[in-house]
Design an enzyme around this catalytic site. Structure first.
Site, PDB file in Angstrom:
ATOM      1  N   GLU A 144       1.403 -10.128 -17.796  1.00  0.00           N
ATOM      2  CA  GLU A 144       1.080  -9.331 -16.560  1.00  0.00           C
ATOM      3  C   GLU A 144       0.246  -7.944 -17.025  1.00  0.00           C
ATOM      4  O   GLU A 144      -0.645  -7.489 -16.384  1.00  0.00           O
ATOM      5  CB  GLU A 144       2.352  -8.842 -15.854  1.00  0.00           C
ATOM      6  CG  GLU A 144       3.120  -8.285 -16.431  1.00  0.00           C
ATOM      7  CD  GLU A 144       4.318  -7.892 -15.261  1.00  0.00           C
ATOM      8  OE1 GLU A 144       5.546  -7.789 -15.710  1.00  0.00           O
ATOM      9  OE2 GLU A 144       3.936  -7.728 -14.356  1.00  0.00           O
ATOM     10  N   LYS A 186       3.074  -2.775  -7.427  1.00  0.00           N
ATOM     11  CA  LYS A 186       4.637  -2.704  -7.651  1.00  0.00           C
ATOM     12  C   LYS A 186       5.431  -3.206  -6.586  1.00  0.00           C
ATOM     13  O   LYS A 186       6.497  -4.083  -6.928  1.00  0.00           O
ATOM     14  CB  LYS A 186       4.928  -1.428  -7.810  1.00  0.00           C
ATOM     15  CG  LYS A 186       6.319  -1.033  -8.366  1.00  0.00           C
ATOM     16  CD  LYS A 186       6.480  -1.089  -9.671  1.00  0.00           C
ATOM     17  CE  LYS A 186       7.717  -0.844 -10.284  1.00  0.00           C
ATOM     18  NZ  LYS A 186       8.265  -1.462 -11.438  1.00  0.00           N
ATOM     19  N   LYS A 193       6.051 -10.573 -19.219  1.00  0.00           N
ATOM     20  CA  LYS A 193       5.671  -9.218 -19.716  1.00  0.00           C
ATOM     21  C   LYS A 193       4.255  -9.148 -20.322  1.00  0.00           C
ATOM     22  O   LYS A 193       3.317  -8.474 -20.105  1.00  0.00           O
ATOM     23  CB  LYS A 193       6.554  -8.502 -20.752  1.00  0.00           C
ATOM     24  CG  LYS A 193       7.726  -7.827 -20.004  1.00  0.00           C
ATOM     25  CD  LYS A 193       7.827  -6.625 -19.291  1.00  0.00           C
ATOM     26  CE  LYS A 193       7.621  -6.830 -17.846  1.00  0.00           C
ATOM     27  NZ  LYS A 193       8.376  -7.251 -17.089  1.00  0.00           N
ATOM     28  N   GLU A 226      11.196 -13.638 -19.697  1.00  0.00           N
ATOM     29  CA  GLU A 226      10.833 -12.500 -19.298  1.00  0.00           C
ATOM     30  C   GLU A 226       9.942 -11.829 -20.100  1.00  0.00           C
ATOM     31  O   GLU A 226       9.026 -11.222 -19.883  1.00  0.00           O
ATOM     32  CB  GLU A 226      12.140 -11.334 -19.095  1.00  0.00           C
ATOM     33  CG  GLU A 226      11.659 -10.011 -19.143  1.00  0.00           C
ATOM     34  CD  GLU A 226      11.074  -9.717 -17.620  1.00  0.00           C
ATOM     35  OE1 GLU A 226      10.876 -10.456 -16.861  1.00  0.00           O
ATOM     36  OE2 GLU A 226      10.853  -8.314 -17.427  1.00  0.00           O
ATOM     37  N   ARG A 286       1.453   1.528  -5.950  1.00  0.00           N
ATOM     38  CA  ARG A 286       1.829   0.573  -4.895  1.00  0.00           C
ATOM     39  C   ARG A 286       0.505  -0.257  -4.504  1.00  0.00           C
ATOM     40  O   ARG A 286       0.686  -1.176  -3.796  1.00  0.00           O
ATOM     41  CB  ARG A 286       2.392   1.103  -3.729  1.00  0.00           C
ATOM     42  CG  ARG A 286       3.445   2.075  -3.971  1.00  0.00           C
ATOM     43  CD  ARG A 286       4.075   2.867  -2.650  1.00  0.00           C
ATOM     44  NE  ARG A 286       4.211   1.783  -1.486  1.00  0.00           N
ATOM     45  CZ  ARG A 286       5.576   1.358  -1.447  1.00  0.00           C
ATOM     46  NH1 ARG A 286       6.315   1.593  -2.171  1.00  0.00           N
ATOM     47  NH2 ARG A 286       5.559   0.519  -0.174  1.00  0.00           N
ATOM     48  N   CYS A 314       0.796  -1.290  -0.153  1.00  0.00           N
ATOM     49  CA  CYS A 314       0.068   0.063  -0.027  1.00  0.00           C
ATOM     50  C   CYS A 314       0.802   1.062  -0.173  1.00  0.00           C
ATOM     51  O   CYS A 314       2.269   1.135   0.224  1.00  0.00           O
ATOM     52  CB  CYS A 314      -0.973   0.095   1.322  1.00  0.00           C
ATOM     53  SG  CYS A 314      -1.903  -1.542   1.352  1.00  0.00           S
ATOM     54  N   HIS A 341       9.372 -32.811 -25.777  1.00  0.00           N
ATOM     55  CA  HIS A 341       9.187 -33.588 -24.751  1.00  0.00           C
ATOM     56  C   HIS A 341       7.821 -33.661 -24.504  1.00  0.00           C
ATOM     57  O   HIS A 341       7.435 -33.806 -22.990  1.00  0.00           O
ATOM     58  CB  HIS A 341      10.201 -33.426 -23.835  1.00  0.00           C
ATOM     59  CG  HIS A 341      11.693 -33.781 -24.240  1.00  0.00           C
ATOM     60  ND1 HIS A 341      11.978 -34.740 -24.559  1.00  0.00           N
ATOM     61  CD2 HIS A 341      12.475 -32.817 -24.512  1.00  0.00           C
ATOM     62  CE1 HIS A 341      13.377 -34.756 -25.207  1.00  0.00           C
ATOM     63  NE2 HIS A 341      13.648 -33.587 -25.042  1.00  0.00           N
ATOM     64  N   ASN A 392       0.597   0.551   5.968  1.00  0.00           N
ATOM     65  CA  ASN A 392       1.249  -0.470   4.820  1.00  0.00           C
ATOM     66  C   ASN A 392       1.898  -1.372   5.641  1.00  0.00           C
ATOM     67  O   ASN A 392       2.875  -1.225   6.417  1.00  0.00           O
ATOM     68  CB  ASN A 392       2.387   0.682   4.143  1.00  0.00           C
ATOM     69  CG  ASN A 392       2.926  -0.417   3.123  1.00  0.00           C
ATOM     70  OD1 ASN A 392       2.435  -1.446   2.515  1.00  0.00           O
ATOM     71  ND2 ASN A 392       4.201  -0.017   2.663  1.00  0.00           N
ATOM     72  N   GLY A 393       1.429  -2.688   5.378  1.00  0.00           N
ATOM     73  CA  GLY A 393       2.260  -3.907   5.896  1.00  0.00           C
ATOM     74  C   GLY A 393       1.009  -4.858   6.192  1.00  0.00           C
ATOM     75  O   GLY A 393      -0.047  -4.663   6.048  1.00  0.00           O
ATOM     76  N   TRP A 395      -3.663  -1.864  -1.488  1.00  0.00           N
ATOM     77  CA  TRP A 395      -3.927  -3.130  -2.058  1.00  0.00           C
ATOM     78  C   TRP A 395      -4.361  -4.248  -1.109  1.00  0.00           C
ATOM     79  O   TRP A 395      -3.621  -4.511  -0.273  1.00  0.00           O
ATOM     80  CB  TRP A 395      -2.285  -3.605  -2.822  1.00  0.00           C
ATOM     81  CG  TRP A 395      -2.403  -5.008  -3.421  1.00  0.00           C
ATOM     82  CD1 TRP A 395      -2.724  -4.859  -4.771  1.00  0.00           C
ATOM     83  CD2 TRP A 395      -1.892  -6.146  -3.215  1.00  0.00           C
ATOM     84  NE1 TRP A 395      -2.363  -6.140  -5.257  1.00  0.00           N
ATOM     85  CE2 TRP A 395      -2.018  -7.053  -4.208  1.00  0.00           C
ATOM     86  CE3 TRP A 395      -1.733  -6.896  -1.793  1.00  0.00           C
ATOM     87  CZ2 TRP A 395      -1.881  -8.382  -4.336  1.00  0.00           C
ATOM     88  CZ3 TRP A 395      -1.399  -8.215  -1.862  1.00  0.00           C
ATOM     89  CH2 TRP A 395      -1.554  -8.909  -3.149  1.00  0.00           C
TER      90      TRP A 395
HETATM   91  C1  F6R Z   1       7.201  -7.936 -13.408  1.00  0.00           C
HETATM   92  C2  F6R Z   1       7.523  -7.315 -12.045  1.00  0.00           C
HETATM   93  C3  F6R Z   1       7.629  -8.316 -10.770  1.00  0.00           C
HETATM   94  C4  F6R Z   1       8.976  -7.840 -10.093  1.00  0.00           C
HETATM   95  C5  F6R Z   1       9.029  -8.720  -8.795  1.00  0.00           C
HETATM   96  C6  F6R Z   1      10.025  -8.466  -8.003  1.00  0.00           C
HETATM   97  O1  F6R Z   1       7.231  -7.028 -14.431  1.00  0.00           O
HETATM   98  O2  F6R Z   1       7.878  -6.377 -12.004  1.00  0.00           O
HETATM   99  O3  F6R Z   1       7.785  -9.539 -11.313  1.00  0.00           O
HETATM  100  O4  F6R Z   1      10.098  -8.192 -10.823  1.00  0.00           O
HETATM  101  O5  F6R Z   1       7.820  -8.623  -8.033  1.00  0.00           O
HETATM  102  O6  F6R Z   1       9.959  -6.982  -7.453  1.00  0.00           O
HETATM  103  P1  F6R Z   1      11.307  -6.275  -6.967  1.00  0.00           P
HETATM  104  O7  F6R Z   1      12.353  -6.321  -8.246  1.00  0.00           O
HETATM  105  O8  F6R Z   1      10.857  -5.211  -6.678  1.00  0.00           O
HETATM  106  O9  F6R Z   1      11.881  -7.313  -6.004  1.00  0.00           O
END
Ligand code: F6R
Length: 608
Positions: free
Chosen positions: A488, A603, A485, A481, A27, A2, A504, A101-102, A75
């Site tokens: 998500e 995030k 992308k 990766e 966040r 949050c 396989h 937050n937490g 969140w």
């Molecule tokens: C995907 C993404 C997440 C973060 C993951 C780790 O686009 O952003 O998969 O990479 O949540 O986050 P950090 O790097 O902040 O530990």
């Protein structure tokens, strides 16, 4: 997961809180609220949904008078994202309002105890227990009530507190969740992240676990958990407010993709002097490096994929075995690490709960920890023995892009640095590798320019309910990766596969028209991946390949091709991923998705 913000000064608080919350919305964004104290009464306004709804409800803050207040963007963890569960929460006597937050892990037992004592709960949240504890422990001294309350809490929290008896003072306390104080002139602030502060001040104090602060318009006093006043250093934020704004781009994600050449340059250039790599505070002697018999890279999500990619470079150049482990698994794996293990902990936010737990687990077994982190002053940066910052600047879009490529840049630097120290490369090879590294920003720009105009069309052509991303070795890490992308932000199901594994079992899923994105940039394995392209095409797949621009063979086999400029093999991921970021971006745009704030995500993942 949050965002919290607070203001005390002479200006109207609500518009400042709303603006701060909109910068923290990345966040968490399922509900939001503010509490403003005016004439001895706390007015709480909260809504489910986005901050825009709160702005509408409060007429951009004009309907909520007062010069001191706190705000929250949520969140949801405990309780659905409803108006009632949104923060701030009020004490039964209306004296305290809090934002949090937490996660309060022992909230159930606290809730039972408080209900037995006659406190009435309005919400299903863990947070509400905190505000009732404050009321219970308050006997005229807020600091004591905060200390006693904090002593009862288990879990993680950054709390912002408003009390009607202290009409110009904000109280905050931190444990395992980020909290930063912003120092203005005749006004002061707190927030979960500096992005909410930089438009007001660049002078900040990073609070540590267990610290409490009382913030008035004139000063911020910080206390330790025993209530003793302590002196804190004031840090200066090194970037401007424009870095946290869209700057004419339609989305933060697109802006951040376009910022990658500059971000990668910022990660590399200050660490290369006269053809030599210098790693800030992580200068190791050859003896120290020789003493390392294993490297573990641990992280979550994209940061984990950066690790998967970096592993190839480190193993190839340094001949040290590297294991790449998901932090959420490593922490429970009884890991085989000791004082001869170097653990690279990668995190953009520096606050990811599982990554922090994995770090602590490895350290408790004697490993040396090197953090690779973007957010300055974050928990991982503080816990690590050494930290190499990625210097990507603020990353606002939930899907990481420049955060990822700068993590790769730092991993590449580390690989070349350690390789030279260990004597695996001579001066000539070192000079060639450093030259290629320094070319990376320019070539990332070329990778964007070469594909930019055809990407929207390709994204349309290859969008499908199900996509495969394939590749081998370094290309496989890029495929992982690329698929993440796509999933998500566009909500299309994308599966990444090591190209050689398809036959396989998974090849059974390849039918007429199935899109396959084939990463084919690693020349050592390119011909093998080409065979896999031929195999899937024979079963009707439609193939979009990604290859070096002079790869003629690929043109004859794939239906469409994205090209990148040539670069040293171990560095290809930082280039190859860029067109895939754009492919996902345009696929999401075509579908009308909320690109910067994908559903169900946040995030900074501070839950386990
Ligand atoms: C995907 C993404 C997440 C973060 C993951 C780790 O686009 O952003 O998969 O990479 O949540 O986050 P950090 O790097 O902040 O530990």
């Amino acid at each position: 997961m949050c965002g919290i913000v607070g203001f005390t000064g002479a200006r109207s608080a609500a518009p400042i809180l709303l603006k701060g919350l909109s910068r923290l919305e990345y966040r968490g964004y399922d509900s939001a609220g503010i509490a403003v104290l005016d004439s001895g009464v706390i007015d709480v306004e909260k809504v489910s949904g986005r901050i825009a709804r709160l702005c509408e409800k409060t007429k951009d803050g004009a309907a909520v008078p007062g010069v001191i207040g706190i705000g929250h963007t949520r969140w949801a963890t405990h309780g659905a994202p409803t108006d009632l569960n949104a923060h701030p929460h009020l004490s039964n006597d209306g004296r305290f309002a809090i934002v949090h937050n937490g996660i309060i892990e022992n909230y159930l037992s606290l809730r039972e105890e408080l209900i037995a004592d006659g406190y009435v709960f309005q919400s299903e949240t863990d947070t509400e227990t905190v505000v009732h504890l404050l009321e219970m422990y308050y006997d005229g001294d807020v600091l004591t009530a905060v200390r006693k309350t904090a002593a009862r809490l288990e879990g993680s929290y950054a709390l912002g507190i408003l009390c009607t008896d202290a009409p110009d003072t904000l109280w905050v306390v931190r444990e395992k969740s980020p909290l930063i104080l912003g120092l203005g002139v005749g006004e002061n602030f707190f927030a979960s992240d500096v992005t909410a502060l930089v438009s007001h001040t660049k002078n900040v104090i990073y609070l540590e676990d267990g610290e409490i602060a009382a913030i008035t318009p004139q000063r911020a006093i910080v206390y330790d958990c025993t209530g003793r006043e302590i002196r804190k250093d004031v840090s200066r934020v090194s970037w401007d407010v424009e870095a946290a704004e869209k700057g004419g781009y339609e989305h933060f994600m697109l802006k951040e993709i376009m910022e990658q050449p500059a971000a990668v340059r910022a990660a590399l250039a200050p660490r290369i002097h006269d053809g030599q790599i210098r790693l800030d505070d992580f200068e190791l002697t050859t003896e120290e490096l020789r003493g390392i018999n294993k490297i573990i890279i641990t992280a979550c999500g994209s940061a984990y994929y950066a690790g998967c990619s970096g592993r190839y470079g480190i193993e190839r150049l340094c001949r040290i075995p590297v294991e790449v482990e998901l932090a959420s698994e490593l922490r429970y794996a009884d890991p085989m690490v000791d004082e001869h293990t170097l653990v690279l902990v990668i995190s953009q936010s520096g606050e990811t709960a599982d990554t922090i737990a994995a770090l602590k687990e490895c350290r408790s077994r004697g490993a040396k920890i090197l953090g690779i982190v973007n957010v300055v002053g974050s928990t991982i940066a503080k816990l690590a023995d050494h930290t190499l910052y990625t210097w990507a600047g603020p990353e606002i879009a939930v899907a990481t892009t420049k955060g990822f490529t700068t993590q790769l840049a730092v991993l590449y630097l580390f690989a070349v640095y350690a390789s030279e120290k260990l004597g695996y490369i001579d001066d000539g090879r070192r000079a060639a590798l450093i030259h290629e590294l320094m070319e990376l920003p320019k070539r990332i720009q070329q990778a964007i320019d070469m594909n930019f105009y055809q990407l929207p069309g390709l994204a349309k052509r290859y969008s499908s309910q199900s996509l495969f991303f394939i590749g081998r070795n370094t290309d496989y890490a890029v495929a992982l990766e690329g698929a993440l992308k796509m999933k998500e932000i566009s909500y299309l199901h994308a599966e990444s596969y090591a190209a050689g594994e398809l036959k396989h079992g998974t090849i059974a899923l390849i039918d007429e028209g199935q899109p396959v994105i084939a990463v084919c940039c690693n020349e050592a394995v390119c011909d093998k991946t080409l065979s896999n392209i031929v195999e899937v095409k024979a079963r009707g797949a439609k193939v979009l390949a990604l290859a070096f621009r002079d790869n003629r063979k690929i043109v004859s086999q794939a239906d469409d091709v994205l090209f990148i400029p040539r670069i040293e093999t171990v560095f290809t991921a930082a280039l190859a991923v860029v067109p895939l970021q754009l492919l996902a971006y345009y696929a999401a745009k075509e579908k009308g998705c909320d690109i910067d704030k994908p559903k169900n995500l946040a995030k900074s993942v501070t839950v386990e």
